[in-house]
Design a protein around this motif. Structure first.
Motif, PDB file in Angstrom:
ATOM      1  N   GLN A 105       0.816  -1.217   0.000  1.00 48.02           N
ATOM      2  CA  GLN A 105       0.000   0.000   0.000  1.00 48.02           C
ATOM      3  C   GLN A 105       0.844   1.259   0.000  1.00 48.02           C
ATOM      4  N   ILE A 117       7.424   3.000   3.361  1.00 43.54           N
ATOM      5  CA  ILE A 117       7.894   3.874   4.445  1.00 43.54           C
ATOM      6  C   ILE A 117       9.396   4.133   4.275  1.00 43.54           C
ATOM      7  N   PRO A 161      11.769   6.952   5.888  1.00 46.95           N
ATOM      8  CA  PRO A 161      11.923   8.155   6.715  1.00 46.95           C
ATOM      9  C   PRO A 161      12.987   9.111   6.179  1.00 46.95           C
ATOM     10  N   ARG A 168      -1.353  -4.797   4.233  1.00 47.76           N
ATOM     11  CA  ARG A 168      -2.111  -5.738   5.052  1.00 47.76           C
ATOM     12  C   ARG A 168      -2.087  -7.096   4.360  1.00 47.76           C
ATOM     13  N   PHE A 179       4.479  -1.292  14.654  1.00 53.60           N
ATOM     14  CA  PHE A 179       4.847  -0.261  15.612  1.00 53.60           C
ATOM     15  C   PHE A 179       5.226  -0.880  16.955  1.00 53.60           C
ATOM     16  N   GLY A 222      -4.846 -10.671   7.405  1.00 53.58           N
ATOM     17  CA  GLY A 222      -5.568  -9.639   8.136  1.00 53.58           C
ATOM     18  C   GLY A 222      -4.676  -8.695   8.917  1.00 53.58           C
ATOM     19  N   SER A 247      -1.952  -5.847   9.585  1.00 49.28           N
ATOM     20  CA  SER A 247      -1.281  -4.724   8.921  1.00 49.28           C
ATOM     21  C   SER A 247       0.151  -4.659   9.424  1.00 49.28           C
ATOM     22  N   ALA A 280      -6.052  -3.425  12.644  1.00 52.03           N
ATOM     23  CA  ALA A 280      -5.437  -3.715  11.347  1.00 52.03           C
ATOM     24  C   ALA A 280      -6.232  -3.069  10.211  1.00 52.03           C
ATOM     25  N   ILE A 329      -5.565   0.768  10.252  1.00 53.02           N
ATOM     26  CA  ILE A 329      -4.225   1.071   9.732  1.00 53.02           C
ATOM     27  C   ILE A 329      -4.235   0.968   8.202  1.00 53.02           C
ATOM     28  N   ALA A 330      -4.888  -0.085   7.694  1.00 54.24           N
ATOM     29  CA  ALA A 330      -4.944  -0.267   6.239  1.00 54.24           C
ATOM     30  C   ALA A 330      -5.675   0.910   5.573  1.00 54.24           C
ATOM     31  N   ARG A 338      -3.402   3.912   5.447  1.00 52.92           N
ATOM     32  CA  ARG A 338      -2.376   3.767   4.405  1.00 52.92           C
ATOM     33  C   ARG A 338      -2.976   3.952   3.012  1.00 52.92           C
ATOM     34  N   LYS A 373      -3.036   7.624  17.416  1.00 47.83           N
ATOM     35  CA  LYS A 373      -2.278   6.417  17.775  1.00 47.83           C
ATOM     36  C   LYS A 373      -2.207   5.473  16.581  1.00 47.83           C
ATOM     37  N   GLU A 395       0.290   6.606  14.071  1.00 46.71           N
ATOM     38  CA  GLU A 395       1.650   6.228  14.457  1.00 46.71           C
ATOM     39  C   GLU A 395       1.932   4.787  14.052  1.00 46.71           C
ATOM     40  N   LYS A 396       0.931   3.918  14.283  1.00 43.86           N
ATOM     41  CA  LYS A 396       1.105   2.505  13.939  1.00 43.86           C
ATOM     42  C   LYS A 396       1.203   2.303  12.431  1.00 43.86           C
ATOM     43  N   ALA A 397       0.563   3.170  11.670  1.00 44.50           N
ATOM     44  CA  ALA A 397       0.556   3.013  10.213  1.00 44.50           C
ATOM     45  C   ALA A 397       1.830   3.533   9.559  1.00 44.50           C
ATOM     46  N   PHE A 398       2.436   4.592  10.135  1.00 47.92           N
ATOM     47  CA  PHE A 398       3.495   5.291   9.386  1.00 47.92           C
ATOM     48  C   PHE A 398       4.854   5.381  10.063  1.00 47.92           C
ATOM     49  N   ARG A 399       4.948   5.082  11.338  1.00 47.91           N
ATOM     50  CA  ARG A 399       6.254   5.151  11.977  1.00 47.91           C
ATOM     51  C   ARG A 399       7.142   4.032  11.461  1.00 47.91           C
ATOM     52  N   GLY A 406       8.374   6.575   9.892  1.00 50.50           N
ATOM     53  CA  GLY A 406       8.261   7.751   9.025  1.00 50.50           C
ATOM     54  C   GLY A 406       7.388   8.813   9.674  1.00 50.50           C
TER      55      GLY A 406
END
Lengths: 415, 296
Positions: A224, A227, A229, A243, A272, A282, A284, B9, B12-13, B16, B40, B43-47, B49
């Protein structure tokens, strides 16, 4: 605790809204202020009791017309499970809504009026359930109170539906005689039908196993987002975010990136919350590979063993969802997981009469029509046949002029 | 998979997908528990970054001071960008007129500020914390909900949303409202906050406060609430179950200052979350009408 998503198919006349209302009411999912709002409403049953159907009516527009115009989602939970109901209307013009609701459901409840038995609408709903490949079907024979709770009536409908189920290849079908209005066999087993030895509807919904087979599916991971940074301390960080669509990936697995066909190995799976050895359907996650290869959004990471079909000539079943007819000369967008590309629906092979299940010739293909088509895509898609892996076999068609979603595709094979 | 993992999940999807499909998304941050949960999830989706979007707050000027304080602290911790749109500016510019009378609220006015802020920032997607279980009009909302140039929601012209494929294609001038926690219930949010140890503004926990009774509900006494001699200020131990403006969010009497007790209290409550929102009580279709006008 897990979640069961189910859809209810039936028309207003079948007592569908009453059934949902009854389930919410009897599981004490309706709160005082919501109940007061219903009690204040002018609509009542003939005997003066509150009309549970109101609980599922959402919009002003619907109340005015006394119909359900769209998919509404309802939430409730018991001690055993959480439930998400996709409430979809049963009128013929709303096939599109039922397909939408079914695409996200594990189970379908098909309502049959005990007085009417299996009718055209039942065939239509059952066909859509089989087209969308729902795992479980529950046939609720409703309004049993209106036929004196007759076992004979129930058995006749049971037998009639069974032959339809065989024809449609529906294998997990459960039959329950109910009265949504009176509450028979909805939450508690009915005293009026001692001849019925099965579970009540809620008991069945709480215990039916979902997604048992999924662990066996091949591993698929649509990318999707990448990343990167690009900070000093994370200069070389490159994580593929997405996912897991199906199956499971393990660190060290050999993978293939599609459509390019490049191979690599999984170096790291992280979220994370830390690193993981395995990522199942399922989840992510962010995936890291051992080799630096060019991967971007829309690419598919697959296990190296069982690969998906990669093609730009595809045969698919389609449900048309727009008032503007399908145009075989137009260029549309097709969206499959995170992949968006242009396409042409080159040929309509046939249309299905969903009341009789006959294949018929299609000169025109309009709203709510369903049939088989041939599609040519600009970029190749990496897909699985919908019937074997629906998490990687569904796609949508978007009209490039209006940007509206105009078709649902069940991808079947490469041409 | 456990239901909280499943909901997480999915959210987060969705976040994204927003990052992948849009050029200039924004996350609408109100300082309430739902948008704090969204942060929150981002953060879980992009860190590790950065977020691919700024946080945007529509400040009515009638917020709880605790919320604003919390917002600024959170933004500093995150190291992300915050953009604030002020309803006061819209009032000063004459675009909206302040309501008068006892039940005056800026709730309805913020739609104008929101639409202006979207226009100014050229945002093509706005992520919000609305949930389908909150309200009957929201039960019919899509996860990607297309709004026209006037921010209007047309329930009859929603795009069908199939599987987990979200169509974010729009024309210039349109924007999409995105609701990643559509499928969460109020209790799911609280259980997630507990599981993830997410910090919340103090107003969510029981505290002593001056309140007055309005239409059968306890309202926080404040300079923003139009009060007269009939209003009697009482000091009570309360907490807020939903946090919007001080003028439209009612408190519940409670001595619960621990999250476990609050979760228990909510799960036993006989009143729905939005039962404490005066803005929903204007009419039977209050939310539906506001959404059609560009509200969330």
């Amino acid at each position: 605790m897990d979640i069961l998503k189910f859809l209810t198919a039936g028309s207003v006349d079948d007592g569908k809204s009453t059934l949902i209302g009854r389930m919410l009411y009897d599981t004490e999912s309706i709160l005082q202020d919501q109940l007061e709002a219903i009690q204040n409403s002018s609509r009542k049953n003939d005997d003066g009791s509150i009309d549970l159907a109101i609980l599922t009516d959402g919009l002003k527009a619907e109340r005015e017309q006394g119909i359900t115009i769209d998919v509404a989602y309802k939430y409730f939970q018991t001690e055993k499970r959480k439930f998400i109901i996709a409430d979809t209307p049963g009128h013929i013009q709303y096939t599109r809504n039922m397909v939408t609701g079914a695409s996200n459901a594990d189970l379908a409840i098909i309502l049959i009026d005990a007085r009417k038995g299996v009718i055209e609408q039942t065939i239509r709903h059952s066909y859509l359930v089989s087209l969308l490949a729902l795992e479980h079907v529950v046939v609720c024979v409703n309004k049993m109170d209106m036929v004196d709770y007759s076992e004979e009536v129930f058995e006749k409908i049971h037998a009639d539906y069974h032959s339809l189920a065989v024809k449609l290849n529906l294998h997990e079908v459960t039959f329950i005689p109910v009265s949504a209005l009176k509450g028979d066999n909805i939450v508690n087993n009915s005293l009026n039908m001692p001849w019925y030895k099965g579970k009540s509807l809620l008991d069945h919904l709480e215990t039916v196993p979902v997604r048992e087979m999924d662990a066996l599916l091949p591993a698929r991971f649509p990318v999707q987002w990448v990343i990167r940074p690009q900070t000093e301390e994370l200069h070389d960080y490159r994580g593929y975010a997405g996912r897991v669509a199906s199956g499971a990936f393990k660190v060290g697995d050999t993978i293939k990136v599609l459509p390019s066909g490049m191979r690599s190995k999984i170096a790291k799976i992280e979220t994370f919350d830390g690193e993981h050895a395995i990522a199942e359907e399922g989840k992510s996650i962010t995936m890291h590979l051992e080799d630096e290869i060019d991967i971007s959004r829309g690419d598919m990471i697959s296990e190296a063993e069982r690969q998906p079909i990669v093609s730009n000539l595809i045969e698919a079943d389609i449900c048309w969802m727009d008032t503007r007819e399908l145009d075989t000369s137009a260029t549309y967008f097709i969206q499959h997981n995170s992949k968006l590309t242009r396409c042409k629906i080159q040929e309509i092979l046939y249309k299905v009469n969903i009341n009789t299940l006959e294949k018929v010739n299609a000169d025109a293909f309009g709203l709510n029509d369903i049939g088989r088509v041939e599609i040519k895509t600009a970029d190749e898609l990496a897909f699985d046949p919908y019937e074997t892996n629906k998490r990687n076999g569904g796609a949508i068609i978007i009209d490039s002029r209006t940007n509206v979603t105009v078709g649902a595709l069940m991808l079947r094979a490469a041409l | 998979m456990d239901y909280l993992d499943q909901l997480e999940a999915e959210a987060i999807a969705i976040l994204r997908e927003v990052a992948g499909q849009f050029e200039k998304p924004a996350l609408l941050f109100s300082g309430g528990k739902d948008s704090i949960t969204l942060v929150k999830l981002a953060e879980k989706a992009f860190r590790p970054g950065k977020f691919p979007f700024p946080l945007v707050h529509i400040d009515t000027g009638h917020n709880f001071p605790e919320t604003i304080e919390f917002r600024d602290k959170l933004v500093a911790q995150l190291g992300e960008k915050l953009i604030v749109g002020y309803v006061q500016d819209s009032i000063d510019q004459g675009k909206v007129i302040e309501q008068t009378g006892k039940n005056a609220s800026r709730n309805a006015l913020q739609t104008v500020t929101l639409l202006d802020t979207i226009l100014e920032g050229k945002f093509d997607a706005c992520i919000g914390g609305a949930r389908r279980d909150e309200e009957k009009a929201r039960a019919k909302e899509r996860i990607f909900s297309v709004r026209d140039e006037f921010g209007q929601w047309d329930p009859k012209r929603q795009r069908p949303e199939l599987w987990n494929i979200y169509n974010g294609k729009i024309h210039k001038g349109e924007n999409v409202r995105v609701f990643p926690i559509s499928n969460w219930t109020e209790l799911d949010v609280w259980n997630y906050i507990k599981r993830e140890n997410i910090e919340l503004p103090s107003v969510y926990f029981a505290h002593e406060r001056d309140v007055i009774m309005r239409n059968g509900q306890w309202m926080a006494a404040s300079e923003y609430l139009n009060m007269d001699e009939e209003d009697i200020i009482i000091r009570k131990k309360v907490r807020f179950r939903t946090v919007g403006d001080m003028t439209c969010t009612a408190a519940v009497e409670s001595d619960k200052d621990q999250i476990d007790d609050i979760i228990l209290e909510i799960s036993q409550s006989k009143i729905s979350e939005r039962g404490a929102r005066m803005d929903d009580k204007v009419s039977e279709a209050a939310m539906e009408d506001r959404k059609k006008g560009g509200y969330f």
